[in-house]
Write an enzyme that holds these catalytic residues in place. Structure first.
Site, PDB file in Angstrom:
ATOM      1  CG  HIS A 179     -14.967  -2.625  -0.007  1.00  0.00           C
ATOM      2  ND1 HIS A 179     -15.713  -3.687  -1.218  1.00  0.00           N
ATOM      3  CD2 HIS A 179     -15.620  -3.298   0.585  1.00  0.00           C
ATOM      4  CE1 HIS A 179     -16.407  -3.805   0.104  1.00  0.00           C
ATOM      5  NE2 HIS A 179     -16.355  -3.887   1.142  1.00  0.00           N
ATOM      6  CE1 TYR A 185     -19.884   4.479   4.554  1.00  0.00           C
ATOM      7  CE2 TYR A 185     -20.898   4.365   2.666  1.00  0.00           C
ATOM      8  CZ  TYR A 185     -21.063   3.800   3.973  1.00  0.00           C
ATOM      9  OH  TYR A 185     -20.640   2.025   3.675  1.00  0.00           O
TER      10      TYR A 185
HETATM   11  C1  HEM Z   1     -21.133   1.910  11.283  1.00  0.00           C
HETATM   12  C2  HEM Z   1     -21.086   1.955  10.152  1.00  0.00           C
HETATM   13  C3  HEM Z   1     -20.174   2.277   9.291  1.00  0.00           C
HETATM   14  C4  HEM Z   1     -19.242   3.325   8.771  1.00  0.00           C
HETATM   15  C5  HEM Z   1     -19.387   4.459   9.284  1.00  0.00           C
HETATM   16  C6  HEM Z   1     -18.733   2.577   7.389  1.00  0.00           C
HETATM   17  C7  HEM Z   1     -18.149   3.895   7.048  1.00  0.00           C
HETATM   18  C8  HEM Z   1     -17.656   3.557   5.191  1.00  0.00           C
HETATM   19  C9  HEM Z   1     -16.748   4.648   5.015  1.00  0.00           C
HETATM   20  C10 HEM Z   1     -16.021   5.706   5.987  1.00  0.00           C
HETATM   21  C11 HEM Z   1     -16.489   4.610   3.499  1.00  0.00           C
HETATM   22  C12 HEM Z   1     -15.850   5.183   2.644  1.00  0.00           C
HETATM   23  C13 HEM Z   1     -17.055   6.031   1.840  1.00  0.00           C
HETATM   24  C14 HEM Z   1     -16.297   6.744   0.516  1.00  0.00           C
HETATM   25  O1  HEM Z   1     -14.608   7.301   1.157  1.00  0.00           O
HETATM   26  O2  HEM Z   1     -16.306   7.113  -0.065  1.00  0.00           O
HETATM   27  C15 HEM Z   1     -17.395   3.101   3.073  1.00  0.00           C
HETATM   28  C16 HEM Z   1     -17.672   2.463   2.367  1.00  0.00           C
HETATM   29  C17 HEM Z   1     -17.699   1.091   2.235  1.00  0.00           C
HETATM   30  N1  HEM Z   1     -18.964   0.629   3.084  1.00  0.00           N
HETATM   31 FE1  HEM Z   1     -19.112   1.306   4.425  1.00  0.00          FE
HETATM   32  N2  HEM Z   1     -19.178   1.786   6.365  1.00  0.00           N
HETATM   33  C18 HEM Z   1     -20.678   1.187   7.852  1.00  0.00           C
HETATM   34  C19 HEM Z   1     -21.367   0.589   7.033  1.00  0.00           C
HETATM   35  C20 HEM Z   1     -21.266  -0.311   6.356  1.00  0.00           C
HETATM   36  C21 HEM Z   1     -22.203  -1.368   5.982  1.00  0.00           C
HETATM   37  C22 HEM Z   1     -23.153  -2.117   6.783  1.00  0.00           C
HETATM   38  C23 HEM Z   1     -21.843  -1.855   5.083  1.00  0.00           C
HETATM   39  C24 HEM Z   1     -22.229  -3.303   4.180  1.00  0.00           C
HETATM   40  C25 HEM Z   1     -23.620  -3.068   3.248  1.00  0.00           C
HETATM   41  C26 HEM Z   1     -20.720  -1.677   3.819  1.00  0.00           C
HETATM   42  C27 HEM Z   1     -20.356  -1.424   2.875  1.00  0.00           C
HETATM   43  C28 HEM Z   1     -19.067  -0.093   2.206  1.00  0.00           C
HETATM   44  C29 HEM Z   1     -19.035  -0.712   0.991  1.00  0.00           C
HETATM   45  C30 HEM Z   1     -19.502  -2.016  -0.226  1.00  0.00           C
HETATM   46  C31 HEM Z   1     -17.919   0.978   0.779  1.00  0.00           C
HETATM   47  C32 HEM Z   1     -17.747   1.092  -0.807  1.00  0.00           C
HETATM   48  C33 HEM Z   1     -18.217   1.810  -1.187  1.00  0.00           C
HETATM   49  C34 HEM Z   1     -17.551   2.256  -2.760  1.00  0.00           C
HETATM   50  O3  HEM Z   1     -17.749   1.222  -3.339  1.00  0.00           O
HETATM   51  O4  HEM Z   1     -17.285   3.362  -2.863  1.00  0.00           O
HETATM   52  N3  HEM Z   1     -20.514  -0.240   5.404  1.00  0.00           N
HETATM   53  N4  HEM Z   1     -17.883   2.369   4.462  1.00  0.00           N
END
Ligand code: HEM
Length: 329
Positions: A48, A318
Site C-alpha cells: 500500500h 511493520y
Molecule cells: C504475515 C502477515 C503480514 C505481514 C508480514 C505484513 C507486512 C506488512 C508490512 C511490512 C507493511 C508496511 C508497514 C510500514 O512500513 O508501515 C504492511 C502494510 C500494510 N499491511 Fe500488512 N502484513 C501482513 C498481513 C496483513 C494483513 C492480514 C492485512 C489485511 C488486513 C494487511 C494489510 C496491510 C495494509 C493495509 C498496509 C498498509 C498500512 C498503511 O496504510 O500504512 N497486512 N504490511
C-alpha cells in the site's frame, strides 16, 4: 507417571516442536528482507505504497461497549488519524487495478490510549502464514538475467501453496471500488473481544460504507485516470462527512480463527459496534500518516490478538519496515 518424567516428556515435545520446520516462522527482519529482495531497499511502505492521509472520529454503539471493555468502545468520541491506501508498490501506481484498497486507522482516546489497525478491501489475505508470505515474495525475486521474476519459480510456488490464489480470485470477481468511500474494508485477522460480561469472543471486523458499495465498471477501469481516488475523496468530504459502520462477525464453533485466507460463512452473527466519520483529507501527498506504521494491533484487555500467525507477525514486521523506510540506505 512421576513429575520428573512428565517434565522430561514435555521438554522433549517442546524441543521437537521448535525443531519442526513447518512451525518455524521468519523473523521480522527476514520478512522485510524478502520485501526488499523484490522491491530493493525500502524508501516507502512496501505494501500500500500509495496513500492519502485523512482524519476523523469514531463513536462506539452500546453494542460496542457490550462486546469490548476497551476504552475505544466506551461510546465517547475518539479522534482518529486515517490513511487510505492503494495496494500497489509505487507511490504512482494506478487507482484502477485489481488490487486491494486500504483503510488504516489510529484511534486516540481522550485518556491517551492508542489503538491502530490496517484494513483491506477484500475479506481475505493472500498468505496463510508469514513463511508462505516470505516464500511467495522470494519466488517473485527478479532474475538478475532478465530483471523479471522467474515464471517457473512462481508457478512452482503457486502449485505448492494454492491458498495464496484465494484473494486473487476474490479480486477478479469484485471490481475495484469507484471511491475510497464506497467499499467495505475488512480487518481480515481474527481477534479476541473481551466483553463487559467477561466473555471472550473470537471476531473479525469489517467497516461497511454508509454510502453503499459502488465499484468501477470494466469500461471505467480502462478509462478512469490512474490517479483519481484522492481528489474524489476530497470532493466528497467537502460536501459532507464520509461514514463507515464497524461491524463484528463472530466465529462459530469450528470456524478457523488462525487462517486469514478463508472467510467465515456469511450467516455468522454480527453486531454493529461503532461508526467512523471521516471529516478531513490532506490537501496533497504526505501528511501526518506518513511517518506512522499502523501496528499497535493489540490493545489489552478489550481487544486481544488471536493465535493467527499472520496477525502475530505483523506488528514487529511493520516496525522493522518503518525503521528501514525512515532511514533510507
Ligand atoms: C504475515 C502477515 C503480514 C505481514 C508480514 C505484513 C507486512 C506488512 C508490512 C511490512 C507493511 C508496511 C508497514 C510500514 O512500513 O508501515 C504492511 C502494510 C500494510 N499491511 Fe500488512 N502484513 C501482513 C498481513 C496483513 C494483513 C492480514 C492485512 C489485511 C488486513 C494487511 C494489510 C496491510 C495494509 C493495509 C498496509 C498498509 C498500512 C498503511 O496504510 O500504512 N497486512 N504490511
Amino acid at each position: 507417571m512421576t513429575r520428573r518424567r512428565m517434565m522430561g516428556l514435555l521438554a522433549g515435545a517442546l524441543a521437537a516442536l521448535a525443531a519442526t520446520p513447518a512451525l518455524a516462522e521468519p523473523s521480522p527482519d527476514q520478512v522485510v528482507d524478502a520485501f526488499e529482495a523484490v522491491l530493493g531497499p525500502l524508501r516507502a511502505r512496501p505494501s500500500h505504497t500509495k496513500g492519502t492521509c485523512a482524519a476523523g472520529y469514531f463513536v462506539a454503539t452500546p453494542e460496542g461497549a457490550r462486546y469490548s471493555v476497551s476504552p475505544v468502545f466506551n461510546g465517547q468520541r475518539v479522534n482518529t488519524l486515517i490513511r487510505f491506501g492503494v495496494g500497489v508498490t509505487s507511490p504512482t501506481g494506478p487507482d484502477t487495478g485489481r488490487t486491494t484498497r486500504g483503510l488504516s486507522i489510529r484511534f486516540e482516546t481522550s485518556g491517551g490510549d492508542i489503538w491502530e489497525m490496517a484494513n483491506i478491501s477484500a475479506p481475505i489475505f493472500g498468505s496463510p502464514t508469514p513463511q508462505v508470505l516470505v516464500d511467495g515474495l522470494l519466488a517473485r525475486r527478479p532474475d538478475p538475467a532478465t530483471g523479471q521474476p522467474n515464471p517457473q519459480a512462481v508457478a512452482a510456488f503457486v502449485a505448492a501453496n494454492p491458498a495464496t490464489t484465494n484473494q486473487g480470485r476474490w479480486l477478479a470477481a469484485n471490481n475495484p471500488p469507484a471511491s475510497w468511500a464506497t467499499t467495505p474494508y475488512w480487518g481480515v485477522n481474527a481477534f479476541r473481544f473481551r466483553g463487559a460480561d467477561g466473555e471472550v469472543r473470537h471476531a473479525r471486523w469489517v467497516f461497511e460504507p454508509r454510502a453503499g458499495v459502488l465499484r468501477l465498471t470494466e469500461e471505467q477501469m480502462r478509462t478512469t485516470p490512474a490517479d483519481f481516488l484522492a481528489d474524489e475523496l476530497r470532493r466528497r468530504v467537502a460536501s459532507g462527512p464520509v461514514e463507515f459502520d464497524m461491524v463484528l462477525q463472530f466465529a462459530a464453533a469450528g470456524d478457523d480463527v488462525t487462517n486469514p485466507t478463508v472467510a467465515w460463512p456469511d450467516d455468522r452473527p454480527r453486531a454493529t459496534v461503532g461508526r467512523l466519520t471521516v471529516t478531513e483529507v490532506s490537501a496533497g501527498p504526505g501528511g501526518p500518516c506518513d511517518p506512522i506504521s499502523f501496528m499497535i494491533l493489540d490493545q489489552a484487555p478489550g481487544v486481544e490478538m488471536s493465535d493467527d500467525p499472520t496477525l502475530q507477525a505483523r506488528a514487529a514486521a511493520y516496525a522493522v519496515s518503518l525503521t528501514r523506510r525512515s532511514q533510507p540506505r
